[in-house]
Enzyme design. Structure first.
Site: not given
Length: 364
Positions: A45, A58, A141, A159, A221
């Protein structure tokens, strides 16, 4: 963003990074966009971000993993390549295309929205965040995602992934399941997101939440472009943030699934128009775990043979079904609002929800 500000931020010691919340959010832009250019996953998409394709993807991605969506998206696009085809498709055909994705109200709302788009918008999605929000099944959203990705409109798309990322960056201890917290985050991002890179900005935040600042397990992280501005990283709070209200325990329900066979056909029926699995087909079932003796007593002489089937379990968002099952070969007609179908019709025409997957497999 001001170059000197970002450079200054990079050389600050962790204890000196006492930036105001909006400064932290502004500081995300350059590393976020740079990271997304280099790390965005190749998804069908995204290759052709036309409004219709963005919309369908979505909706499918709500509550569903990316890898699981890919084959459904390809099949859906082939069968229903545009809004007019979606508006005119029968509900049975639509639900068959959706079979296995779950949350079937999403598919029904797609069709309702497509019908409105044909009637009121000339068969096109409107290039307006506010107009998109008026369509069935489209909240803030999804409207933000379509508006920014397909039309380049600078509105946020917040979201669960974005809520997690921004909460950690800012060190927020607010409950991300509260609508007021989500709305507040949308307003903050709207003030600082770039006007000329809305698509990459929103998709970059979503992507970081999906594959770096992950929903389950420890965040990666060391791979995050936002780690230098992240309060949760600096203060070792990634195990605490985001804050979410604990979910209520699911209601447990016992079911006995009946696979009624007669002359090479199996019985299915349609559920009520409201409630769980509304308007979908199902195998007849009864509350509780019934014994073989009870099944024989219910069907009497019409039950030529009763065979116990494997148990199964299915988890909905608020309910968990524990199922036992029986195959019942009938020797005569049976009263009731049943639809008698062949195994081939189950395969090609009638959609049965994933809750009955263990029993549908026995037919196929």
């Amino acid at each position: 963003m001001n170059q000197s500000f970002y450079d200054k931020l990079q050389i600050l010691e962790p204890e000196e990074r006492k930036l105001e919340e909006m400064e932290r959010l502004k500081a995300m832009e350059r590393p976020l966009l740079s990271w997304y250019r280099e790390n965005a996953r190749i998804l069908p998409w995204r290759e052709t971000p036309e409004p219709y394709r963005v919309w369908i993807s979505e909706i499918m991605l709500q509550q569903t993993r990316v890898e699981a969506v890919k084959p459904y998206f390809a099949r859906f696009m082939k069968a229903l390549p545009g809004i007019r085809e979606l508006a005119s498709v029968s509900e049975d055909e639509l639900l068959k295309l959706w079979e296995g994705l779950g949350y079937y109200s999403r598919a029904k709302n797609l069709k309702k929205a497509a019908e409105l788009l044909v009637e009121q918008y000339g068969g096109e999605l409107p290039a307006s965040y506010e107009e998109l929000k008026k369509l069935p099944g489209i909240g803030s959203y999804t409207a933000g995602a379509i508006a920014s990705i397909a039309f380049g409109i600078p509105v946020p798309a917040v979201d669960g992934n974005v809520l997690r990322v921004i909460s950690r960056v800012t060190g927020s201890r607010e409950d991300i399941l509260k609508q007021s917290v989500k709305s507040g985050m949308e307003e903050k991002l709207k003030k600082i997101m770039p006007k000329d890179a809305a698509s990459s900005y929103n998709q970059g935040l979503i992507e970081i939440g999906a594959i770096v600042c992950v929903p389950n397990g420890a965040p990666l992280c060391g791979r995050c472009p936002l780690s230098s501005v992240c309060v949760a990283k600096a203060e070792d709070l990634t195990g605490v943030i985001p804050v979410k209200t604990p979910k209520k325990p699911r209601k447990a329900e016992d079911k006995t699934v009946l696979m009624l066979w007669r002359e090479g056909k199996v019985a299915i029926r349609k559920r009520e128009d409201a409630g769980l699995l509304a308007s979908l087909y199902e195998f007849p079932n009864l509350d509780g775990h019934l014994s073989e003796e009870t099944i024989y007593s219910l069907f009497g002489a019409k039950a030529a043979k009763v065979t116990a089937l494997p148990g199964s379990r299915h988890i909905f968002s608020h309910v968990e079904w524990s199922m036992t099952g029986f195959r019942i070969d009938l020797s005569g007609t049976l009263e009731g609002d049943y639809l008698w179908v062949t195994p081939e019709e189950i395969k090609k025409t009638y959609s049965l929800p994933g809750a009955f997957k263990a029993y549908t497999k026995l037919i196929r």
